[in-house]
Design a protein around this motif. Structure first.
Motif, PDB file in Angstrom:
ATOM      1  N   MET A  34      -1.798   5.000  -0.306  1.00 14.61           N
ATOM      2  CA  MET A  34      -0.756   5.276   0.473  1.00 14.61           C
ATOM      3  C   MET A  34      -1.079   5.623   1.704  1.00 14.61           C
ATOM      4  N   PHE A  35      -2.218   6.752   1.765  1.00 15.33           N
ATOM      5  CA  PHE A  35      -2.779   7.010   3.134  1.00 15.33           C
ATOM      6  C   PHE A  35      -2.846   5.644   3.930  1.00 15.33           C
ATOM      7  N   THR A  36      -3.536   4.590   3.263  1.00  8.43           N
ATOM      8  CA  THR A  36      -3.933   3.475   4.205  1.00  8.43           C
ATOM      9  C   THR A  36      -2.955   2.702   4.627  1.00  8.43           C
ATOM     10  N   GLY A  37      -2.042   2.664   3.869  1.00  6.07           N
ATOM     11  CA  GLY A  37      -0.636   1.951   4.033  1.00  6.07           C
ATOM     12  C   GLY A  37      -0.057   2.608   5.258  1.00  6.07           C
ATOM     13  N   ALA A  38       0.094   3.961   5.268  1.00  5.92           N
ATOM     14  CA  ALA A  38       0.567   4.724   6.010  1.00  5.92           C
ATOM     15  C   ALA A  38       0.225   4.895   7.573  1.00  5.92           C
ATOM     16  N   VAL A  39      -1.264   4.556   7.744  1.00  3.61           N
ATOM     17  CA  VAL A  39      -2.117   4.332   8.969  1.00  3.61           C
ATOM     18  C   VAL A  39      -1.473   2.992   9.597  1.00  3.61           C
TER      19      VAL A  39
ATOM     20  N   ALA B 102       0.637  -1.180   0.044  1.00  4.55           N
ATOM     21  CA  ALA B 102      -0.081  -0.035   0.087  1.00  4.55           C
ATOM     22  C   ALA B 102       0.964   1.230  -0.077  1.00  4.55           C
ATOM     23  N   THR B 103       1.791   1.332   0.923  1.00  2.00           N
ATOM     24  CA  THR B 103       2.607   2.749   1.035  1.00  2.00           C
ATOM     25  C   THR B 103       3.739   2.750  -0.192  1.00  2.00           C
ATOM     26  N   GLY B 104       4.268   1.572  -0.219  1.00  2.00           N
ATOM     27  CA  GLY B 104       5.521   1.404  -1.476  1.00  2.00           C
ATOM     28  C   GLY B 104       4.687   1.787  -2.814  1.00  2.00           C
ATOM     29  N   GLY B 105       3.608   0.870  -3.032  1.00  2.00           N
ATOM     30  CA  GLY B 105       3.183   0.995  -4.334  1.00  2.00           C
ATOM     31  C   GLY B 105       2.159   2.281  -4.643  1.00  2.00           C
ATOM     32  N   GLY B 106       1.658   2.681  -3.695  1.00  2.00           N
ATOM     33  CA  GLY B 106       0.852   3.681  -3.674  1.00  2.00           C
ATOM     34  C   GLY B 106       1.575   5.160  -4.020  1.00  2.00           C
ATOM     35  N   PHE B 107       2.732   5.180  -3.132  1.00  2.00           N
ATOM     36  CA  PHE B 107       3.906   6.087  -3.444  1.00  2.00           C
ATOM     37  C   PHE B 107       4.535   6.237  -4.659  1.00  2.00           C
ATOM     38  N   VAL B 108       4.659   5.228  -5.456  1.00  2.00           N
ATOM     39  CA  VAL B 108       5.357   5.091  -6.704  1.00  2.00           C
ATOM     40  C   VAL B 108       4.285   5.768  -7.678  1.00  2.00           C
ATOM     41  N   LEU B 109       3.239   5.250  -7.573  1.00  2.00           N
ATOM     42  CA  LEU B 109       2.202   5.590  -8.629  1.00  2.00           C
ATOM     43  C   LEU B 109       1.694   7.025  -8.453  1.00  2.00           C
TER      44      LEU B 109
ATOM     45  N   ALA C 283       0.518  12.006   1.529  1.00  2.00           N
ATOM     46  CA  ALA C 283      -0.559  11.568   0.730  1.00  2.00           C
ATOM     47  C   ALA C 283      -1.680  12.370   0.948  1.00  2.00           C
ATOM     48  N   THR C 284      -1.974  13.048   2.113  1.00  2.00           N
ATOM     49  CA  THR C 284      -3.197  13.849   2.340  1.00  2.00           C
ATOM     50  C   THR C 284      -3.001  15.263   1.820  1.00  2.00           C
ATOM     51  N   THR C 285      -1.939  15.811   1.714  1.00  2.00           N
ATOM     52  CA  THR C 285      -1.882  16.999   0.950  1.00  2.00           C
ATOM     53  C   THR C 285      -2.196  16.821  -0.526  1.00  2.00           C
TER      54      THR C 285
ATOM     55  N   MET D  39      10.754   7.088  13.329  1.00  2.00           N
ATOM     56  CA  MET D  39       9.688   7.312  14.023  1.00  2.00           C
ATOM     57  C   MET D  39       8.865   8.482  13.352  1.00  2.00           C
ATOM     58  N   ARG D  40       9.317   9.041  12.492  1.00  2.00           N
ATOM     59  CA  ARG D  40       8.880  10.166  11.868  1.00  2.00           C
ATOM     60  C   ARG D  40       8.416   9.763  10.424  1.00  2.00           C
ATOM     61  N   LEU D  41       8.617   8.525  10.106  1.00  2.00           N
ATOM     62  CA  LEU D  41       8.085   7.986   8.611  1.00  2.00           C
ATOM     63  C   LEU D  41       6.642   8.024   8.529  1.00  2.00           C
ATOM     64  N   PRO D  42       5.851   7.579   9.536  1.00  2.00           N
ATOM     65  CA  PRO D  42       4.545   7.606   9.366  1.00  2.00           C
ATOM     66  C   PRO D  42       3.923   9.002   9.095  1.00  2.00           C
ATOM     67  N   LYS D  43       4.270   9.997   9.829  1.00  2.00           N
ATOM     68  CA  LYS D  43       3.781  11.433   9.677  1.00  2.00           C
ATOM     69  C   LYS D  43       4.177  11.909   8.121  1.00  2.00           C
ATOM     70  N   SER D  44       5.462  11.308   7.861  1.00  2.00           N
ATOM     71  CA  SER D  44       6.020  11.948   6.466  1.00  2.00           C
ATOM     72  C   SER D  44       4.799  11.322   5.539  1.00  2.00           C
ATOM     73  N   LEU D  45       4.570  10.033   5.413  1.00  2.00           N
ATOM     74  CA  LEU D  45       3.926   9.242   4.499  1.00  2.00           C
ATOM     75  C   LEU D  45       2.302   9.864   4.524  1.00  2.00           C
TER      76      LEU D  45
END
Length: 631
Positions: free
Chosen positions: A105-110, A69-76, A139-141, A129-135
């Protein structure tokens, strides 16, 4: 305002990514040359990522789904952001696709956030530890700024207040995701990891292949082994940079669990420090047991063992490959450790404890304990075994290995001979022409002695005709099968459990049912992880009516006995013995008998103070159930 600034911000972030990539590549290229297929490797990234890498990641379903979710969502998302917000493609289809990608990507970040709320001890903290916030911010913005392009919200929705908030989120998100990918930060592994898959030092591992033999040393090179980071191959340096600090290697390492000064994750991070220069002060994971973080310093041209890594860390490794097997980025920890050992042994002569004596014995007597080479066949004085020198040709060449000099191992050899005779196998031994396979020398870093032994053994083997080599020693099995090929020795080699299993399936051995109690099986590292043989020993035991009580760590996750890699010779102290931990694993199953398939494992496990389960080689167990015909 946002519409005009967004393309500029994307271009700046991409430009910084490219500059950082060039800088990072220059660090890797300071390493030694390595032949790679550039175009083929780059083309292979999608399959290697989606199939080979995820084959390992999938062992943890939670993280597998999260990573998709996170990796695939980010690349796409990134690809669509460039099309929609940089090049300005006015397509609602693309905009909706971008919304879907950022939502994924947001779902994976959760799930990443949930994981980081109570992270396992093996995970590095700090910037991670800041990785979830970054993701989540990224995704949100980009989800919100894409809503007008999808026709869901009107342009300039929310006014300048929302625009400023989104602008801040975009700057932060692009900075973490793109700038951080090549300049440092939690996403650094993404760029290095993709290229690591493309230019992996062992490309044979992809597509279901196996590659475990150590690479030969050029004995004419100016420096033997790795003294400084730039002595590594450039794609090894790239591999170190791909580490995600997940700590799976740490959780599997027997030396770390035993409290010896080795943590494979910390070692790889120290290599990253070495290639870039600096100290380990910012490392936020588990230290080497008994060592403090912040004291390691190094640089690309500085001797690694003069301040970056303590030699005891390198000598603690059992070369069991549990770290390599578990690594989701397919990093080769053992190669790096042995490369650095080679420098210590061949250039500096610094092999600890009985290491130097063992290597001297191998040179003088062709066996690690210095026994008279002429006594190699004393164990079989009453066995009437044929030698290759006499018969010249046979179906099976029985490679006896150095168990011939050990009274406990001799019982295993005699049991196997008994089975071969019962099955009327046409076999012979080399007798006094056999030398040590070179395994111990190679793991201790003395590739010169290994190569000498290998070439002399190959010269002897090539004098005779045989169909296959069979041995009871997984270490010799591995050398003969996988490492002699580099020197012209290409043979069909079987472990004795595989061979006995064949005999049982063919019906050439008549066996009774096992009459003992509960049995568990210990997978030898050099049979299992190195050569993928997990089934034959179990099938063989099942043929005896044994229903195994498997240890929690079995198969590819089996815990090492502590006997590989020359560890009993270098004998680096820890808080406890690895063999003791393995026997505890066996006791938890309630087993009365531990079945093994390795002479070294037998010695290590029988060295544990009783009370403990009995330890027997599978050949011994089968021989005890053999129904012998009376004539």
């Amino acid at each position: 305002m946002l519409d005009s600034l967004l393309p500029i911000l994307i271009v700046v972030a991409l430009a910084l990514l490219v500059v950082g990539a060039a800088r990072r590549i220059s660090l890797w290229r300071a390493g030694q040359p390595a032949e790679v297929n550039i175009v083929g490797g780059l083309m292979a990234i999608p399959r290697r990522y989606l199939v080979d890498l995820h084959h390992v990641v999938e062992r943890d379903k939670y993280m597998s789904n999260t990573h998709v979710a996170t990796g695939g969502g980010f690349v796409l998302s990134l690809a669509l952001i460039i099309l929609v917000h940089l090049f300005g493609f006015e397509s609602k289809i693309l905009a909706w696709a971008l919304l879907a990608a950022t939502a994924l990507m947001f779902t994976g970040a959760v799930f990443v956030y949930k994981r980081r709320q109570d992270p396992p001890s093996r995970l590095s903290k700090g910037p991670w530890m800041r990785l979830p916030k970054s993701l989540l911010v990224f995704a949100t913005t980009f989800f919100i700024v894409t809503l007008p392009a999808a026709g869901i919200l009107p342009e300039a929705f929310g006014g300048w207040v929302l625009a400023i908030i989104l602008l801040a989120g975009i700057v932060y998100g692009l900075g973490e995701m793109l700038f951080g990918m090549t300049w440092g930060g939690p996403m650094k592994h993404a760029f290095a990891g993709a290229l690591h898959l493309a230019f992996h030092r062992r490309s044979e591992r992809f597509g279901g292949g196996r590659s475990t033999g150590l690479k030969p040393v050029d004995l004419n090179a100016d420096t033997l082994g790795v003294e400084k980071p730039t002595d590594f191959k450039w794609n090894q340096l790239l591999g170190f940079d791909a580490c995600v600090q997940c700590g799976r290697c740490e959780a599997m390492c027997p030396a770390f669990a035993a409290g010896q000064p080795l943590n494979p994750k910390k070692l790889i991070q120290d290599m990253v420090v070495g290639l870039a220069g600096g100290s380990d002060a910012k490392y936020a994971g588990s230290p080497y047991p008994g060592r403090d973080v912040g004291n390691a310093n190094g640089g690309p041209t500085m001797t690694i063992t003069d301040g970056l890594v303590d030699p005891e860390t390198l000598w603690s490794c059992t070369t069991c490959r549990a770290c390599v097997e578990e690594c989701p980025m397919m990093i080769e920890h053992v190669d790096a450790i042995v490369d650095m050992r080679r420098f210590l042994t061949m250039e500096k002569g610094n092999t600890p404890n009985k290491g130097a004596e063992t290597l001297e014995n191998l040179i003088a007597t062709d066996n690690p304990n210095g026994f008279d080479p002429g006594s190699r066949m004393n164990w079989a004085a009453d066995q009437n075994l044929s030698t290759m020198a006499d018969v010249q040709e046979t179906d099976v060449l029985f490679w006896v290995s150095d168990g011939a000099f050990d009274m406990r191992s001799q019982r295993i050899l005699r049991a196997f001979v008994k089975l071969m005779k019962a099955a009327k196998v046409d076999f012979a031994v080399l007798g006094d022409e056999e030398r040590d396979s070179g395994d111990v020398a190679r793991r201790l870093g003395d590739d010169a002695t290994f190569q000498s032994l290998a070439k002399r053994n190959i010269e002897v083997l090539n004098k005779y005709k045989f169909k296959r080599i069979v041995t009871t020693d997984p270490h010799a099995f591995h050398c003969l099968k996988n490492e002699y090929k580099d020197f012209g020795g290409d043979y069909e080699v079987l472990h004795h459990t595989t061979f006995i299993n064949e005999l049982v399936k063919e019906g050439t051995l008549k066996l009774d049912q096992f009459k003992g109690g509960t049995v568990t099986y210990h997978d030898p590292c050099y049979l299992g992880r190195y050569n993928g043989e997990y089934d034959s020993p179990r099938e063989l035991l099942a043929a005896l009516g044994i229903e195994l009580a498997e240890m929690e760590r079995s198969g590819f996750r089996s815990r090492c006995c502590g006997g590989g890699g020359g560890a009993p010779i270098t004998d680096i102290p820890g808080e406890r013995r690895i063999a003791d931990m393995r026997i505890e694993d066996a006791k938890e199953t309630g087993a009365e008998l531990v079945a093994v398939g390795c002479q070294q494992c037998t010695a290590m496990l029988e060295g544990v103070v009783e009370p403990r389960p009995e330890v027997k080689d599978i050949a011994e167990i089968v021989a005890e159930t053999l129904v012998e015909e009376v004539h």
